[in-house]
Design a protein around this motif. Sequence first.
Motif, short mmCIF file in Angstrom:
data_model
loop_
_atom_site.label_atom_id
_atom_site.label_comp_id
_atom_site.label_asym_id
_atom_site.label_seq_id
_atom_site.Cartn_x
_atom_site.Cartn_y
_atom_site.Cartn_z
N ILE A 108 -14.11 -16.82 -24.90
CA ILE A 108 -15.17 -17.70 -25.40
C ILE A 108 -15.12 -17.84 -26.91
N THR A 109 -14.87 -16.76 -27.62
CA THR A 109 -14.83 -16.80 -29.08
C THR A 109 -13.72 -17.71 -29.58
N LEU A 110 -12.55 -17.66 -28.93
CA LEU A 110 -11.42 -18.50 -29.34
C LEU A 110 -11.42 -19.86 -28.64
N ASN A 111 -12.41 -20.08 -27.72
CA ASN A 111 -12.53 -21.34 -26.99
C ASN A 111 -11.24 -21.66 -26.24
N GLU A 112 -10.73 -20.68 -25.49
CA GLU A 112 -9.51 -20.87 -24.71
C GLU A 112 -9.72 -20.32 -23.30
N LYS A 113 -9.16 -21.04 -22.29
CA LYS A 113 -9.20 -20.59 -20.91
C LYS A 113 -7.78 -20.41 -20.40
N TYR A 114 -7.57 -19.34 -19.62
CA TYR A 114 -6.25 -19.02 -19.12
C TYR A 114 -6.32 -18.79 -17.60
N PRO A 115 -6.01 -19.81 -16.80
CA PRO A 115 -6.04 -19.64 -15.34
C PRO A 115 -4.73 -19.07 -14.82
N PHE A 116 -4.80 -18.41 -13.66
CA PHE A 116 -3.61 -17.87 -13.00
C PHE A 116 -3.85 -17.88 -11.50
N GLU A 117 -2.89 -18.44 -10.73
CA GLU A 117 -2.97 -18.46 -9.27
C GLU A 117 -1.62 -18.09 -8.70
N LYS A 118 -1.65 -17.30 -7.60
CA LYS A 118 -0.38 -16.93 -6.96
C LYS A 118 -0.63 -16.44 -5.55
N PHE A 119 0.32 -16.77 -4.66
CA PHE A 119 0.30 -16.27 -3.29
C PHE A 119 1.48 -15.32 -3.12
N SER A 120 1.23 -14.11 -2.60
CA SER A 120 2.27 -13.10 -2.48
C SER A 120 2.26 -12.48 -1.10
N PHE A 121 3.44 -11.95 -0.68
CA PHE A 121 3.59 -11.25 0.59
C PHE A 121 3.98 -9.81 0.33
N PHE A 122 3.45 -8.90 1.18
CA PHE A 122 3.73 -7.48 1.04
C PHE A 122 4.10 -6.88 2.39
N PRO A 123 5.38 -6.84 2.71
CA PRO A 123 5.81 -6.21 3.97
C PRO A 123 5.87 -4.69 3.84
N SER A 124 5.71 -4.00 4.95
CA SER A 124 5.84 -2.55 5.01
C SER A 124 6.47 -2.17 6.34
N ALA A 125 7.25 -1.08 6.35
CA ALA A 125 7.88 -0.62 7.58
C ALA A 125 8.11 0.89 7.50
N TYR A 126 7.83 1.58 8.60
CA TYR A 126 8.04 3.02 8.69
C TYR A 126 8.75 3.34 10.01
N ILE A 127 9.77 4.18 9.96
CA ILE A 127 10.47 4.67 11.14
C ILE A 127 10.49 6.19 11.08
N THR A 128 10.00 6.85 12.12
CA THR A 128 9.86 8.30 12.13
C THR A 128 10.57 8.89 13.34
N LYS A 129 11.27 10.00 13.12
CA LYS A 129 11.93 10.72 14.21
C LYS A 129 11.55 12.20 14.09
N GLU A 130 10.99 12.75 15.16
CA GLU A 130 10.61 14.16 15.19
C GLU A 130 11.61 14.96 16.00
N PHE A 131 11.98 16.12 15.48
CA PHE A 131 12.88 17.05 16.16
C PHE A 131 12.07 18.31 16.47
N GLY A 132 11.58 18.38 17.69
CA GLY A 132 10.68 19.47 18.03
C GLY A 132 9.34 19.26 17.36
N THR A 133 8.68 20.36 17.06
CA THR A 133 7.36 20.30 16.41
C THR A 133 7.41 20.68 14.94
N GLU A 134 8.60 21.07 14.44
CA GLU A 134 8.68 21.59 13.07
C GLU A 134 9.54 20.74 12.15
N ASN A 135 10.22 19.73 12.66
CA ASN A 135 11.11 18.92 11.84
C ASN A 135 10.79 17.44 12.02
N GLN A 136 10.74 16.73 10.90
CA GLN A 136 10.44 15.31 10.94
C GLN A 136 11.29 14.58 9.90
#
Length: 331
Positions: free
Chosen positions: A46-74
């Motif tokens: 407001i003091t400098l009488n300036e406006k700065y707009p910003f717009e963006k669409f983004s994607f965020f993929p995630s993936a997890y693969i888990t393998k357990e060996f018995g009850t003590e190893n993962q």
Amino acid sequence: NSEFTNISRYDNTIQAAYTSISGEFLSFGYMAGIRGEYTKRIFNQITLNEKYPFEKFSFFPSAYITKEFGTENQLQFSYSRRINRPMEWGLNPFPMYSDQYSIMYGNPLLEPEYTNSFELNYQKSFGMSFVSLETFYRKTDNLMTRVTELQDDGRLAMRSININNEKNLGAELMGNFNLFKIVLLNPSFSIYHYQVEGEIDDATKVKESMNYQAMLSAMFFITKSTKLQINGFYSSKSATLQGEMKGHLGTMASIKQEFFGKKLTVTLSARNVLNTMKWESTNYGEGYYSYSKFTPEYPNIKLSISYKINNYTKKSFESESEEIPSDGSFQ
């Protein structure tokens, strides 16, 4: 004083939707999903009488693969894309004077940075204790980095910009050890190759360093209602695009006492216990060389008291555990 005082307005709207799927296939557990996010922000200086707009669409993929060996190893492999947004104060272009030699500007055109993270983790359990080894590769694009330039009046001007990228490739060894049910130790050590790349002074620069970090947390269960915790950590020196950040050591301690069936809790904590904490850095560029050192207060002691008026406990629902956090990753 109109030279040092300013008024600004910051509006930030984030709309998001996600979908996920999980299950088992050939004795492998999996979870995958994607999150779409629309961001609209307006920074009005407001003091400098300036406006700065910003717009963006983004994607965020995630993936997890888990393998357990018995009850003590993962064994687990994971991938996630994360976002780190600029803070409001980092967008304000109005000058901020820290001393007679330096001045800081926000960058209203600053954009978020995005990190693609790949991790391969192995965990071995020993009753109530475990040891894990994690290897990781993380690349951050559109990196937000503070750069320094020498002005015509001799002052050093600092501002954050989006430069090319940074990369981290390394491993972390961590443990959680429950000793005789009265001591809980949580040590960790990580080492990684760090590389940052960007354009400074009309030239492309690449800086590299081998970094390491060590941490030890010890919790002592003195009685059922008395706990003592001691933490220590060390971070090695690291390269920056315009110089170097020195290594630093920190220590903290706290003791917590509970009364009246855990309704009343009194905690006494101290930071920078050994007065070793400090941040030192060097920066250099065309026409200047700068050294800075920041030392926090010592001793830094805090006493906090809390009292539970009732026995209210927030209910947890199964659906809550399946939510994707705002950074786009699964937990």
